[in-house]
Design a protein around this motif. Structure first.
Motif, mmCIF file in Angstrom:
data_model
loop_
_atom_site.group_PDB
_atom_site.id
_atom_site.type_symbol
_atom_site.label_atom_id
_atom_site.label_comp_id
_atom_site.label_asym_id
_atom_site.label_seq_id
_atom_site.Cartn_x
_atom_site.Cartn_y
_atom_site.Cartn_z
ATOM 1 N N PHE A 43 44.037 -24.336 -64.692
ATOM 2 C CA PHE A 43 44.304 -25.517 -64.202
ATOM 3 C C PHE A 43 43.100 -26.455 -64.609
ATOM 4 O O PHE A 43 42.014 -25.650 -64.967
ATOM 5 C CB PHE A 43 44.562 -25.556 -62.576
ATOM 6 N N THR A 44 43.192 -27.728 -64.247
ATOM 7 C CA THR A 44 42.217 -28.377 -64.565
ATOM 8 C C THR A 44 41.650 -29.179 -63.260
ATOM 9 O O THR A 44 42.400 -29.784 -62.511
ATOM 10 C CB THR A 44 42.486 -29.775 -65.679
ATOM 11 N N LEU A 45 40.321 -29.286 -63.364
ATOM 12 C CA LEU A 45 39.877 -29.913 -62.123
ATOM 13 C C LEU A 45 39.160 -31.174 -62.577
ATOM 14 O O LEU A 45 38.691 -31.329 -63.520
ATOM 15 C CB LEU A 45 38.304 -29.140 -61.671
ATOM 16 N N GLN A 57 32.716 -32.289 -63.330
ATOM 17 C CA GLN A 57 32.113 -32.709 -64.755
ATOM 18 C C GLN A 57 31.816 -31.575 -65.390
ATOM 19 O O GLN A 57 31.220 -30.665 -65.060
ATOM 20 C CB GLN A 57 31.215 -33.696 -64.706
ATOM 21 N N TYR A 58 32.230 -31.304 -66.541
ATOM 22 C CA TYR A 58 31.893 -30.051 -67.361
ATOM 23 C C TYR A 58 30.604 -30.288 -68.017
ATOM 24 O O TYR A 58 30.249 -31.447 -68.617
ATOM 25 C CB TYR A 58 32.951 -29.941 -68.815
ATOM 26 N N ASP A 97 37.873 -35.669 -71.769
ATOM 27 C CA ASP A 97 36.805 -36.186 -71.565
ATOM 28 C C ASP A 97 35.963 -35.235 -70.620
ATOM 29 O O ASP A 97 36.593 -34.375 -70.188
ATOM 30 C CB ASP A 97 36.944 -37.725 -70.962
ATOM 31 N N ARG A 98 34.657 -35.345 -70.837
ATOM 32 C CA ARG A 98 33.934 -34.237 -70.241
ATOM 33 C C ARG A 98 33.863 -34.538 -68.710
ATOM 34 O O ARG A 98 33.032 -33.516 -67.950
ATOM 35 C CB ARG A 98 32.532 -34.360 -70.760
ATOM 36 N N ASP A 99 34.538 -35.346 -68.056
ATOM 37 C CA ASP A 99 34.547 -35.384 -66.643
ATOM 38 C C ASP A 99 35.615 -34.435 -66.118
ATOM 39 O O ASP A 99 35.292 -34.090 -64.821
ATOM 40 C CB ASP A 99 35.248 -36.768 -66.227
ATOM 41 N N ASP A 100 36.559 -33.815 -66.955
ATOM 42 C CA ASP A 100 37.416 -32.967 -66.341
ATOM 43 C C ASP A 100 36.935 -31.412 -66.900
ATOM 44 O O ASP A 100 36.238 -31.259 -68.086
ATOM 45 C CB ASP A 100 38.635 -32.896 -67.015
ATOM 46 N N THR A 101 37.130 -30.439 -66.105
ATOM 47 C CA THR A 101 36.795 -28.881 -66.275
ATOM 48 C C THR A 101 38.183 -28.232 -66.249
ATOM 49 O O THR A 101 38.792 -28.246 -65.107
ATOM 50 C CB THR A 101 35.722 -28.598 -65.466
ATOM 51 N N LEU A 129 42.980 -31.635 -58.444
ATOM 52 C CA LEU A 129 43.463 -31.146 -59.519
ATOM 53 C C LEU A 129 44.337 -32.063 -60.743
ATOM 54 O O LEU A 129 44.616 -33.167 -59.951
ATOM 55 C CB LEU A 129 44.614 -30.054 -59.359
ATOM 56 N N GLU A 130 44.432 -32.057 -61.946
ATOM 57 C CA GLU A 130 44.988 -32.796 -62.724
ATOM 58 C C GLU A 130 46.515 -32.127 -62.398
ATOM 59 O O GLU A 130 47.022 -30.976 -62.623
ATOM 60 C CB GLU A 130 44.671 -32.373 -64.315
ATOM 61 N N ASN A 131 47.574 -33.152 -62.148
ATOM 62 C CA ASN A 131 48.672 -32.812 -61.564
ATOM 63 C C ASN A 131 49.914 -32.040 -62.575
ATOM 64 O O ASN A 131 50.622 -31.271 -62.275
ATOM 65 C CB ASN A 131 49.355 -33.820 -60.788
ATOM 66 N N ASN A 132 49.421 -32.047 -63.789
ATOM 67 C CA ASN A 132 50.153 -31.470 -64.819
ATOM 68 C C ASN A 132 49.714 -29.960 -65.438
ATOM 69 O O ASN A 132 49.902 -29.797 -66.411
ATOM 70 C CB ASN A 132 50.709 -32.343 -66.075
ATOM 71 N N SER A 133 48.389 -29.852 -64.939
ATOM 72 C CA SER A 133 47.654 -28.613 -65.469
ATOM 73 C C SER A 133 47.657 -27.263 -65.030
ATOM 74 O O SER A 133 47.127 -26.372 -65.557
ATOM 75 C CB SER A 133 46.115 -29.120 -65.227
#
Length: 125
Positions: free
Chosen positions: A15-17, A21-22, A71-75, A116-120
């Motif tokens: 999943f993606t948060l 920030q990564y 983008d580096r805001d997501d992990t 959470l990124e809702n499609n992740s």
């Protein structure tokens, strides 16, 4: 005759948060940020599975790796989870588990204090 002993089986959870920030220290398993983030993520994942349909067979999850998002805001989070295959769990139904997790995370939007990124969300049996 005796019943076969349960064997440990594994599945991956990804999943993606969107509000973590990564940073490079998330790529270093010995860093404080990696270790503390793993503890928090594992705590939240455990809580979900302990109230899911596989709770009686669930034995744990461990966040193994963090990756940078688009983008580096997501992990991105890669976790390995395990369960005992036994009588209480005939077979691992990844679609059922996915739908349960989706519901428990408000439509794949919330995991504890993380967004959470809702499609992740991916559950791979």
């Amino acid at each position: 005759t005796t019943a076969p002993s349960p064997t440990s089986r594994h599945f991956t959870l990804n999943f993606t948060l969107t509000n973590l920030q990564y940073t490079a220290d998330l790529d270093a398993p010995s860093s404080y940020k990696f270790i503390s983030t793993v503890k928090v993520i594992n705590y939240y994942i455990d809580a979900l599975f302990k109230s899911s349909s596989i709770s009686s067979a669930y034995t744990g999850c461990k966040a193994m790796r963090f990756r940078s998002g688009i983008d580096r805001d997501d992990t991105h989070v890669d976790a390995v989870c395990s369960y005992k295959s036994n009588v209480s769990l005939d077979r691992f139904d990844r679609e059922k588990v996915y739908h349960e997790l989706s519901t428990m995370t408000n439509g794949v939007t919330k995991l504890g204090h993380y967004s959470l990124e809702n499609n992740s969300l991916y559950v791979n049996g």
